[in-house]
Design a protein around this motif. Structure first.
Motif, PDB file in Angstrom:
ATOM      1  N   ASP A  63       1.006  -1.504  -0.356  1.00 13.44           N
ATOM      2  CA  ASP A  63       0.169   0.086   0.289  1.00 13.44           C
ATOM      3  C   ASP A  63       1.093   0.970   0.074  1.00 13.44           C
ATOM      4  OD1 ASP A  63       0.305   1.364   3.030  1.00 13.44           O
ATOM      5  OD2 ASP A  63      -0.258  -0.900   3.378  1.00 13.44           O
ATOM      6  N   VAL A  64       0.110   2.017  -0.085  1.00 20.90           N
ATOM      7  CA  VAL A  64       1.031   3.620  -0.241  1.00 20.90           C
ATOM      8  C   VAL A  64       2.106   3.766   0.876  1.00 20.90           C
ATOM      9  CG1 VAL A  64       0.564   5.140  -2.242  1.00 20.90           C
ATOM     10  CG2 VAL A  64      -1.054   4.505   0.094  1.00 20.90           C
ATOM     11  N   GLY A  65       1.446   3.555   1.689  1.00 24.54           N
ATOM     12  CA  GLY A  65       1.751   4.033   3.438  1.00 24.54           C
ATOM     13  C   GLY A  65       3.902   3.194   3.161  1.00 24.54           C
ATOM     14  N   ALA A  66       2.665   2.160   3.036  1.00 20.52           N
ATOM     15  CA  ALA A  66       4.322   0.610   2.931  1.00 20.52           C
ATOM     16  C   ALA A  66       5.504   1.531   1.962  1.00 20.52           C
ATOM     17  CB  ALA A  66       4.578  -0.385   3.175  1.00 20.52           C
ATOM     18  N   ALA A  67       5.210   1.450   0.534  1.00 21.18           N
ATOM     19  CA  ALA A  67       5.779   1.824  -0.238  1.00 21.18           C
ATOM     20  C   ALA A  67       6.661   3.005  -0.064  1.00 21.18           C
ATOM     21  CB  ALA A  67       4.926   2.067  -1.443  1.00 21.18           C
ATOM     22  N   ALA A  68       5.662   4.453   0.470  1.00 19.57           N
ATOM     23  CA  ALA A  68       6.775   5.366   1.069  1.00 19.57           C
ATOM     24  C   ALA A  68       7.444   5.568   1.782  1.00 19.57           C
ATOM     25  CB  ALA A  68       5.769   6.351   1.356  1.00 19.57           C
ATOM     26  N   VAL A  69       7.179   4.214   3.342  1.00 19.01           N
ATOM     27  CA  VAL A  69       8.259   3.988   4.591  1.00 19.01           C
ATOM     28  C   VAL A  69       9.551   3.518   3.336  1.00 19.01           C
ATOM     29  CG1 VAL A  69       9.480   2.681   5.969  1.00 19.01           C
ATOM     30  CG2 VAL A  69       7.189   3.868   5.967  1.00 19.01           C
ATOM     31  N   ILE A  70       9.436   2.430   3.192  1.00 18.75           N
ATOM     32  CA  ILE A  70      10.008   1.918   1.979  1.00 18.75           C
ATOM     33  C   ILE A  70      11.399   2.927   0.667  1.00 18.75           C
ATOM     34  CG2 ILE A  70      11.048  -0.460   0.458  1.00 18.75           C
ATOM     35  CD1 ILE A  70      10.034  -1.469   2.320  1.00 18.75           C
ATOM     36  N   ARG A  71      11.290   3.379  -0.362  1.00 17.80           N
ATOM     37  CA  ARG A  71      11.039   4.384  -0.855  1.00 17.80           C
ATOM     38  C   ARG A  71      12.274   5.026  -0.005  1.00 17.80           C
ATOM     39  NH1 ARG A  71       6.510   5.325  -5.962  1.00 17.80           N
ATOM     40  NH2 ARG A  71       6.702   3.088  -6.080  1.00 17.80           N
ATOM     41  N   GLU A  72      11.794   5.855   1.197  1.00 20.03           N
ATOM     42  CA  GLU A  72      12.253   6.830   1.957  1.00 20.03           C
ATOM     43  C   GLU A  72      13.803   6.235   2.085  1.00 20.03           C
ATOM     44  OE1 GLU A  72      10.279   8.248   5.406  1.00 20.03           O
ATOM     45  OE2 GLU A  72      12.163   8.009   6.387  1.00 20.03           O
ATOM     46  N   ARG A  73      13.039   4.942   2.768  1.00 21.99           N
ATOM     47  CA  ARG A  73      15.088   4.169   3.110  1.00 21.99           C
ATOM     48  C   ARG A  73      15.951   3.760   2.176  1.00 21.99           C
ATOM     49  NH1 ARG A  73      14.941   4.172   8.683  1.00 21.99           N
ATOM     50  NH2 ARG A  73      12.742   5.108   9.340  1.00 21.99           N
ATOM     51  N   LEU A  74      14.978   3.697   0.983  1.00 21.95           N
ATOM     52  CA  LEU A  74      16.476   3.534  -0.332  1.00 21.95           C
ATOM     53  C   LEU A  74      16.852   4.773  -0.252  1.00 21.95           C
ATOM     54  CD1 LEU A  74      14.409   0.430  -2.563  1.00 21.95           C
ATOM     55  CD2 LEU A  74      15.856   0.318  -0.748  1.00 21.95           C
ATOM     56  N   ARG A  75      16.600   5.659  -1.036  1.00 27.46           N
ATOM     57  CA  ARG A  75      17.304   7.326  -0.873  1.00 27.46           C
ATOM     58  C   ARG A  75      17.554   7.269   0.523  1.00 27.46           C
ATOM     59  NH1 ARG A  75      11.873   8.943  -2.154  1.00 27.46           N
ATOM     60  NH2 ARG A  75      11.124   9.280  -4.183  1.00 27.46           N
ATOM     61  N   ALA A  76      17.556   7.277   1.453  1.00 30.94           N
ATOM     62  CA  ALA A  76      18.589   7.628   2.946  1.00 30.94           C
ATOM     63  C   ALA A  76      19.810   6.936   2.873  1.00 30.94           C
ATOM     64  CB  ALA A  76      18.159   7.359   4.009  1.00 30.94           C
ATOM     65  N   ALA A  77      19.772   5.683   2.010  1.00 32.62           N
ATOM     66  CA  ALA A  77      20.626   4.477   1.950  1.00 32.62           C
ATOM     67  C   ALA A  77      21.861   5.359   1.432  1.00 32.62           C
ATOM     68  CB  ALA A  77      20.455   3.157   1.528  1.00 32.62           C
ATOM     69  N   ARG A  78      21.187   5.439  -0.071  1.00 33.91           N
ATOM     70  CA  ARG A  78      21.690   6.081  -1.325  1.00 33.91           C
ATOM     71  C   ARG A  78      23.132   7.036  -0.589  1.00 33.91           C
ATOM     72  NH1 ARG A  78      18.157   9.124  -5.752  1.00 33.91           N
ATOM     73  NH2 ARG A  78      17.994  10.713  -3.476  1.00 33.91           N
ATOM     74  N   ASP A  79      21.818   7.824   0.112  1.00 32.51           N
ATOM     75  CA  ASP A  79      22.804   9.243   0.240  1.00 32.51           C
ATOM     76  C   ASP A  79      23.621   9.159   1.549  1.00 32.51           C
ATOM     77  OD1 ASP A  79      21.455  10.964  -1.299  1.00 32.51           O
ATOM     78  OD2 ASP A  79      19.616  11.227   0.344  1.00 32.51           O
ATOM     79  N   ALA A  80      23.413   7.747   2.297  1.00 34.41           N
ATOM     80  CA  ALA A  80      24.517   7.167   3.034  1.00 34.41           C
ATOM     81  C   ALA A  80      26.124   6.536   2.119  1.00 34.41           C
ATOM     82  CB  ALA A  80      23.546   6.398   4.211  1.00 34.41           C
ATOM     83  N   GLY A  81      25.571   6.920   1.266  1.00 33.26           N
ATOM     84  CA  GLY A  81      26.714   6.093   0.224  1.00 33.26           C
ATOM     85  C   GLY A  81      26.853   4.949  -0.130  1.00 33.26           C
ATOM     86  N   ALA A  82      25.573   4.425  -0.427  1.00 39.75           N
ATOM     87  CA  ALA A  82      25.019   2.166  -1.037  1.00 39.75           C
ATOM     88  C   ALA A  82      25.031   2.956  -2.379  1.00 39.75           C
ATOM     89  CB  ALA A  82      23.932   2.082  -0.371  1.00 39.75           C
ATOM     90  N   CYS A  83      25.719   2.107  -3.343  1.00 40.20           N
ATOM     91  CA  CYS A  83      25.812   2.189  -4.458  1.00 40.20           C
ATOM     92  C   CYS A  83      24.066   1.264  -4.680  1.00 40.20           C
ATOM     93  CB  CYS A  83      26.560   1.529  -5.015  1.00 40.20           C
ATOM     94  SG  CYS A  83      26.665   0.589  -7.044  1.00 40.20           S
ATOM     95  N   ILE A  84      23.507   1.412  -4.851  1.00 34.49           N
ATOM     96  CA  ILE A  84      22.124   0.574  -5.277  1.00 34.49           C
ATOM     97  C   ILE A  84      21.488   0.772  -6.344  1.00 34.49           C
ATOM     98  CG2 ILE A  84      20.276   1.326  -4.897  1.00 34.49           C
ATOM     99  CD1 ILE A  84      20.110   2.357  -2.036  1.00 34.49           C
ATOM    100  N   LEU A  85      21.480  -0.939  -7.553  1.00 34.77           N
ATOM    101  CA  LEU A  85      20.757  -1.721  -7.881  1.00 34.77           C
ATOM    102  C   LEU A  85      19.503  -2.261  -8.069  1.00 34.77           C
ATOM    103  CD1 LEU A  85      22.660  -1.620 -10.532  1.00 34.77           C
ATOM    104  CD2 LEU A  85      21.842  -4.460 -10.015  1.00 34.77           C
ATOM    105  N   LEU A  86      17.874  -1.070  -8.771  1.00 34.23           N
ATOM    106  CA  LEU A  86      17.101  -1.228  -8.191  1.00 34.23           C
ATOM    107  C   LEU A  86      16.404  -1.919  -9.259  1.00 34.23           C
ATOM    108  CD1 LEU A  86      14.257  -0.652  -7.046  1.00 34.23           C
ATOM    109  CD2 LEU A  86      14.066   1.648  -8.070  1.00 34.23           C
ATOM    110  N   VAL A  87      16.194  -3.119  -9.619  1.00 36.49           N
ATOM    111  CA  VAL A  87      15.358  -3.766 -10.639  1.00 36.49           C
ATOM    112  C   VAL A  87      13.952  -3.496 -10.119  1.00 36.49           C
ATOM    113  CG1 VAL A  87      14.918  -5.971 -11.226  1.00 36.49           C
ATOM    114  CG2 VAL A  87      16.739  -5.470 -10.943  1.00 36.49           C
TER     115      VAL A  87
END
Ligand SMILES: Nc1ncnc2c1ncn2[C@@H]1O[C@H](COP(=O)(O)OP(=O)(O)O)[C@@H](O)[C@H]1O
Ligand SMILES: [Mg+2]
Lengths: 348, 505
Positions: free
Chosen positions: B436-460
Motif C-alpha cells: 500500500d502507499v504507506g508502506a511503499a513510501a517508507v521503503i522508498r524513503e529508506r532506499l533514498r537514505a541508503a543512497r545518500d549514506a553512500g550505498a551503490c544501489i541497483l534497483l530492478v
C-alpha cells in the motif's frame, strides 16, 4: 490447538483405540494397561528396565528429529544404529585401553560410523536430489545384510554363533544399580537431548539447519551453502543413531549380533513424530514408548493381551500424529483463504 | 459507459466485524451494481479482505446484514455464496500445483460418468471458456509450469466457469507485472460489459482510477468515502487512504555528488533459469547512486541481480566491487563485503516464514555476526527492535513469526534487515510490489537514505513510476541485453516502452 496438546491427544487417542481393540477381543483394557504400568514402573528392576528401553529410543529419536528439523526424512536410523553398533563392537574387541579412554573412543567410533552411513544419503540428496526416504531405506538393507554376512563370516568371533568377539572388559559399561541393566548410557542420552536442544536453538549451525528445513530457498538467499548443510544434518542424525548402537553394545550385549535391536530405529520415527521433533519432547515420547515396550511382556503374562498390541498402539501414534500435522497444515491454508494474517501458504 | 446504473446485486449494510479488541470493519456500507467495477482501496490492514470474507460468506458480521438482489441473506458458507452467483479470487493463489489447468478449473465439479472422470470433455469445456476470454492457456498444462499471470487467469476461469454474476478480486494485480496487470484490466472491462458486477481491490491508484467506475476508500475499518474517478486524483485518494498526503512518485534528488565507481561489471554472461539470461552486460555504478534496471519481467534482471549476489555463476565476464574482483566469490563472503539483497519474492526468498521476527532479523548475517559458534542473541534482539522501531512494524514482538505479518510489514522487515548496517552494494528487486502507499513510501524513503549514506544501489523494478521516482539513471534490458540508458527526466513511457520491446529509441 497447540503442538503440545496435539501430541498428548495423539498418544491418548492411540491408547484409547488400543483399548477398543482389546474390547473387541473381549479383553479388559483397564487390567491390561494396569499390568503394563505395573510391569514398567512397579518395581526398581522394572523401572530401570524401562529406562534401558528408553535409551536407544531416545538417541535414535533425536537423530530422526534433527533430520526432520532440516526438512529430511531419515528412515534409516535402524541401519545407522546397526552400522554404529557393529563398528564400535569391532573396535571395542580390537583395542585394549584404560576404561576412561576406551569407552569414549568406542562411542566416537559408533557415532562416526552411523554418521558416515547416513551422510551417504545426505550426499546423494545434495548432489543428485535423490530422495533420502528411498536411499535411507536402501542403505538399511545394505546395513542389515552386510552386517549379517560379516558376523557369520569374516568378523565372527571364536564362538559358533554368528556374532562378533566380545569387547574388551575395559569397554564394558557397568550397571549403575546392581541387579539391573541400567548404565550410564541413560543419563548420557538425556544430556545429548539437552545439548541438541541448545545446539539447535543457539548455535549458528543449528540456526542454519533449521533455516534449511523451513525454507531451503530462503536459506540459500541468506548465504547458507545448502548442500553441505544437508550432508551435515544427515551425518548428525546418523551419528545419534550410531551412538544408540554403541550403547547397546557397550552396556548390554558386549558384542554385536543381528538381534541387537528389535527395531528401535523404526520406532524412533514414531518417537520423533510424537515429539514434534523437539529434542526435549523426544525425552518424553521416548520414555512413553520405552514404557510401552517394557510393560508389554508383563501385560501379556498377567492380562493375557498379546504384547503385539503395543506395536498396534505405536502405529496408531504415527497415524494420529500425522493427522494432527495435516490438521495444522490445513488450518494454515485456511488462514490464507481468510483475510490477511496468514500469508501465502499455497495448499500442498 | 461509466457510472453504471444497473441494479445493486450485492450489498453490505452497516456491517461490523471484530477480532477480539480489534475492529476490522465498523458499520461499513458497500454495494456493487450489475455492469459496474467498484474498486475498494485502503492500506494493508484497513479491513478490505475482511469485508470481502463477509460478502463471500467465509465469516459472519457481528452486526449488519449482507443482501443479494436487495434481499437479506445469511450464507452458511461460501458454497451458498457461489450458489448465489458470487465468485472470489483470493489474494493468494489457491491452485493444486500438480493438477492441470482443466483439473484446477473443474475441481469439485468434474464431468464424468459412473464415477469415471471425463478428462476430454472437461478440457474441451475449459479450452472453450479460455479462448472466449482470449487466454492463451493450454488446459492440459500442469499449473506448476505456469507463471503468475497465467495462474491468475486460471483463478479467473474457476470463477467464470461457475458463471458468477459478481466477481470479487482481492488484490489480483499484487503479483503481476504491469503488462499482465493491464491484460487483466482488459478482462475486467470485458466482464463489466457482459453485465457482471466486479469488486476490485488494488493498491496502485493509477490503475484504480483508470479501471473503476466507483472507488470506495476504507481506513481502519471505516468507509472514508466513495468517489467517482472523474472527480478524483491520486493525491486525493492517497490522502483519504492514509489521512495525510503522500506523493509517492515525487523525485527527491540526491544530496551531494556521487562518489567513486563502486561496482564495475564487464561483459557479463549469465545463463538463464527460465527467462532470457544475460548477455555481454557491462555497467559502472558509483557509490551514492541508484541505477534503475527497467524491462519486461524475465529479460535478464533476476539473472543480473543473482549473479551480483553470488547465487548464480556467470559463464563469462567479471564483477568488481570497490576494486576487488568478486566474480567467483560465495554469497556469504559477498555479504561480508556489504553486498545486500532485497529479493523479489519476499515470502519464499526474503524470509523464513516460520522463524520468529528476531531470527529473521539475523538471516543472512548469522555467520558474520556470530560469537564463536553461537548466535549473537543480543545483537539479534537489538536488531529486531531497531527495525520494528524505525519501520513502525505493526504487531511487532521479537517472537512473532514472519508468517503472521502482512505483506507490507514483511517487506519492511526485509528492507530493515538488509539496510541495518551500511551496505556497499544494495540489490533491490520490485521492492514495493503489492504494497500500500504507506508502506511503499517508507521503503522508498529508506532506499533514498541508503543512497545518500553512500550505498551503490541497483534497483530492478517493473514499475516505471517507481524507477523514475528513485533512480538516478535507468538502464533498459531486453532479451538479456542492455538496449539503452536514460535519465529519469527523459524516461517517458513511450521511450521506455520502445527500449523494453527491443526497438532502438
Ligand atoms: N482471522 C483474524 N483474526 C484476527 N485478526 C484478524 C483476522 N483477520 C484479519 N485480522 C485483522 O483485521 C485487520 C484487517 O485485516 P484485513 O481485512 O485482512 O485487511 P486488508 O485486507 O485491508 O489488508 C488487520 O489488522 C488484521 O490483522
Ligand atoms: Mg487483504
Amino acid at each position: 490447538m497447540n503442538r503440545l496438546a496435539s501430541s498428548f491427544a495423539a498418544a491418548a487417542l492411540a491408547l484409547a483405540a488400543g483399548a477398543l481393540a482389546m474390547l473387541a477381543f473381549h479383553a479388559d483394557p483397564i487390567a491390561a494397561y494396569g499390568a503394563l504400568l505395573q510391569g514398567a514402573l512397579g518395581s526398581v528392576q522394572g523401572t530401570a528396565e524401562t529406562f534401558v528401553q528408553t535409551t536407544p529410543l531416545l538417541l535414535t529419536g533425536l537423530g530422526v528429529a534433527v533430520a526432520f528439523r532440516a526438512g529430511l526424512f531419515n528412515i534409516g536410523a535402524e541401519g545407522q544404529l546397526v552400522v554404529g553398533a557393529l563398528c564400535s563392537a569391532v573396535f571395542g574387541a580390537w583395542v585394549h585401553l584404560p576404561t576412561l579412554a576406551e569407552i569414549p573412543l568406542c562411542f566416537a567410533v559408533g557415532a562416526a560410523a552411523g554418521g558416515l552411513w547416513a551422510a551417504i544419503a545426505g550426499w546423494l540428496r545434495a548432489r543428485f536430489g535423490a530422495s533420502e526416504i528411498i536411499t535411507t531405506i536402501m542403505l538399511n538393507y545394505i546395513a542389515f545384510l552386510g552386517a549379517n554376512y560379516l558376523v557369520s563370516g569374516p568378523l565372527r568371533g571364536s564362538n559358533a554363533a554368528p556374532e562378533t568377539a566380545p569387547i574388551s572388559p575395559s569397554a564394558v559399561l557397568h550397571p549403575l544399580v546392581s541387579g539391573t541393566r541400567l548404565t550410564a548410557a541413560f543419563p548420557l542420552a538425556l544430556i545429548a537431548a539437552a545439548a541438541l536442544a541448545w545446539w539447535l536453538r543457539r548455535t549458528v549451525a543449528g540456526y542454519e539447519l533449521r533455516a534449511v528445513g523451513q525454507s531451503e530457498r530462503a536459506a540459500r538467499y541468506a548465504g547458507v551453502n545448502v548442500g553441505p548443510a544437508i550432508v551435515r544434518a544427515m551425518a548428525l542424525s546418523g551419528a545419534l543413531a550410531g551412538l544408540a548402537g554403541s550403547t547397546e553394545v557397550l552396556g548390554l550385549l558386549h558384542r554385536f549380533n543381528a538381534q541387537l535391536s528389535p527395531g528401535y530405529g523404526f520406532t524412533s520415527i514414531a518417537v520423533a513424530l510424537l515429539a514434534n521433533s523437539s529434542p526435549l519432547g523426544v525425552i518424553v515420547s521416548a520414555f512413553f514408548f520405552g514404557l510401552l515396550q517394557n510393560g508389554a511382556l508383563f501385560m501379556q503374562a498377567y492380562a493375557g493381551v498379546p504384547k503385539d498390541l503395543v506395536s498396534v498402539v505405536e502405529g496408531l501414534v504415527i497415524l494420529f500424529s500425522a493427522a494432527g500435522m495435516l490438521r495444522s497444515a490445513r488450518g494454515r491454508a485456511r488462514v490464507a483463504v481468510g483475510p490477511e494474517g496468514g500469508v501465502g501458504t499455497a495448499p500442498t | 459507459m461509466r457510472a453504471a446504473d444497473g441494479p445493486v446485486v450485492l450489498a453490505a449494510c452497516g456491517v461490523s466485524k471484530r477480532f477480539g479488541a480489534l475492529v476490522a470493519n465498523e458499520a461499513v456500507d458497500f454495494d456493487v451494481r450489475a455492469g459496474e467495477v467498484h474498486a475498494l482501496i485502503g492500506e494493508n490492514g484497513a479491513g478490505k479482505s475482511t469485508l470481502m470474507s463477509l460478502l463471500y460468506g467465509l465469516m459472519h458480521p457481528d452486526s449488519g446484514t449482507i443482501a443479494v438482489d436487495g434481499r437479506a441473506v445469511r450464507f452458511s458458507s461460501c458454497v451458498d455464496a457461489m450458489k448465489a452467483g458470487i465468485g472470489m479470487v483470493f489474494q493468494h493463489f489457491l491452485l493444486v500445483e500438480r493438477f492441470s489447468v482443466a483439473q484446477n478449473v473443474m475441481l469439485g465439479r468434474e464431468p464424468g460418468r459412473r464415477g469415471m472422470l471425463d478428462r476430454r470433455s472437461s478440457e474441451k469445456e475449459v479450452a472453450r471458456l479460455a479462448t472466449g476470454y482470449g487466454f492463451a492457456l493450454n488446459p492440459a498444462t500442469p499449473v506448476e509450469d505456469l507463471g503468475v499471470g497465467a495462474r491468475q487467469q486460471v483463478e479467473l476461469l474457476k470463477v467464470l466457469e461457475r458463471n458468477a454474476r459478481v466477481l470479487i478480486l482481492d488484490e489480483p494485480t499484487a503479483a503481476l507485472s504491469p503488462q499482465e496487470a493491464s491484460a487483466l484490466f482488459d478482462i475486467v472491462h470485458r466482464l463489466r460489459s457482459e453485465g457482471r458486477a466486479v469488486i476490485l481491490i488494488a493498491h496502485k491508484l493509477k490503475e484504480v482510477l483508470s479501471v473503476a467506475d466507483r472507488i470506495t476508500v476504507l481506513r481502519r475499518g471505516k468507509v472514508v468515502g466513495s468517489v467517482e474517478p472523474e472527480q478524483a486524483d491520486e493525491a486525493q485518494l492517497g490522502l483519504m487512504m492514509v489521512g495525510r498526503s503522500i506523493d509517492l512518485d515525487k523525485r527527491v534528488p540526491r544530496i551531494g555528488a556521487p562518489a567513486d565507481v563502486a561496482l564495475r561489471i564487464t561483459s557479463l554472461d549469465v545463463p538463464a533459469s527460465s527467462g532470457a539470461g544475460l548477455h555481454g552486460f557491462s555497467l559502472q555504478a558509483r557509490a551514492g547512486e541508484i541505477v534503475g534496471i527497467a524491462g519486461v519481467e524475465g529479460n535478464g534482471q533476476i539473472e543480473l541481480a543473482e549473479a551480483l549476489y553470488g547465487l548464480r555463476e556467470p559463464t563469462a565476464g567479471a564483477i568488481a566491487l570497490e576494486g576487488r574482483d568478486i566474480t567467483s566469490m560465495s554469497c556469504a563472503n559477498r555479504r561480508r563485503l556489504g553486498v545486500r539483497y532485497v529479493p523479489p519474492d519476499r515470502q519464499r526468498e526474503g524470509l523464513v516464514l516460520d522463524f520468529s521476527t528476531e531470527e529473521n532479523a539475523l538471516l543472512g548475517d548469522q555467520r558474520r555476526l556470530r560469537r564463536g559458534s553461537v548466535i549473537p542473541a543480543k545483537t539479534m534482539r537489538r536488531r529486531a527492535d531497531a527495525i520494528a522501531r524505525e519501520y513502525a512494524l505493526a504487531g511487532y514482538s521479537p517472537s512473532v513469526k514472519a508468517r503472521d505479518y502482512s505483506g507490507g510489514n514483511q517487506q519492511r522487515l526485509i528492507v530493515g534487515r538488509e539496510l541495518s548496517e551500511g551496505a556497499a552494494l544494495l540489490l533491490v528487486c520490485a521492492p514495493t510490489r503489492g504494497l500500500d502507499v504507506g508502506a511503499a513510501a517508507v521503503i522508498r524513503e529508506r532506499l533514498r537514505a541508503a543512497r545518500d549514506a553512500g550505498a551503490c544501489i541497483l534497483l530492478v523494478s517493473y514499475d516505471l513510476d517507481e524507477l523514475r521516482a528513485l533512480a538516478d539513471r535507468i538502464i533498459v534490458l531486453c532479451g538479456g541485453v542492455a538496449t539503452g540508458e536514460l535519465t529519469p527526466e527523459n524516461a517517458d513511457d513511450a521511450t521506455l516502452g520502445m527500449l523494453m520491446g527491443g526497438i532502438a529509441a
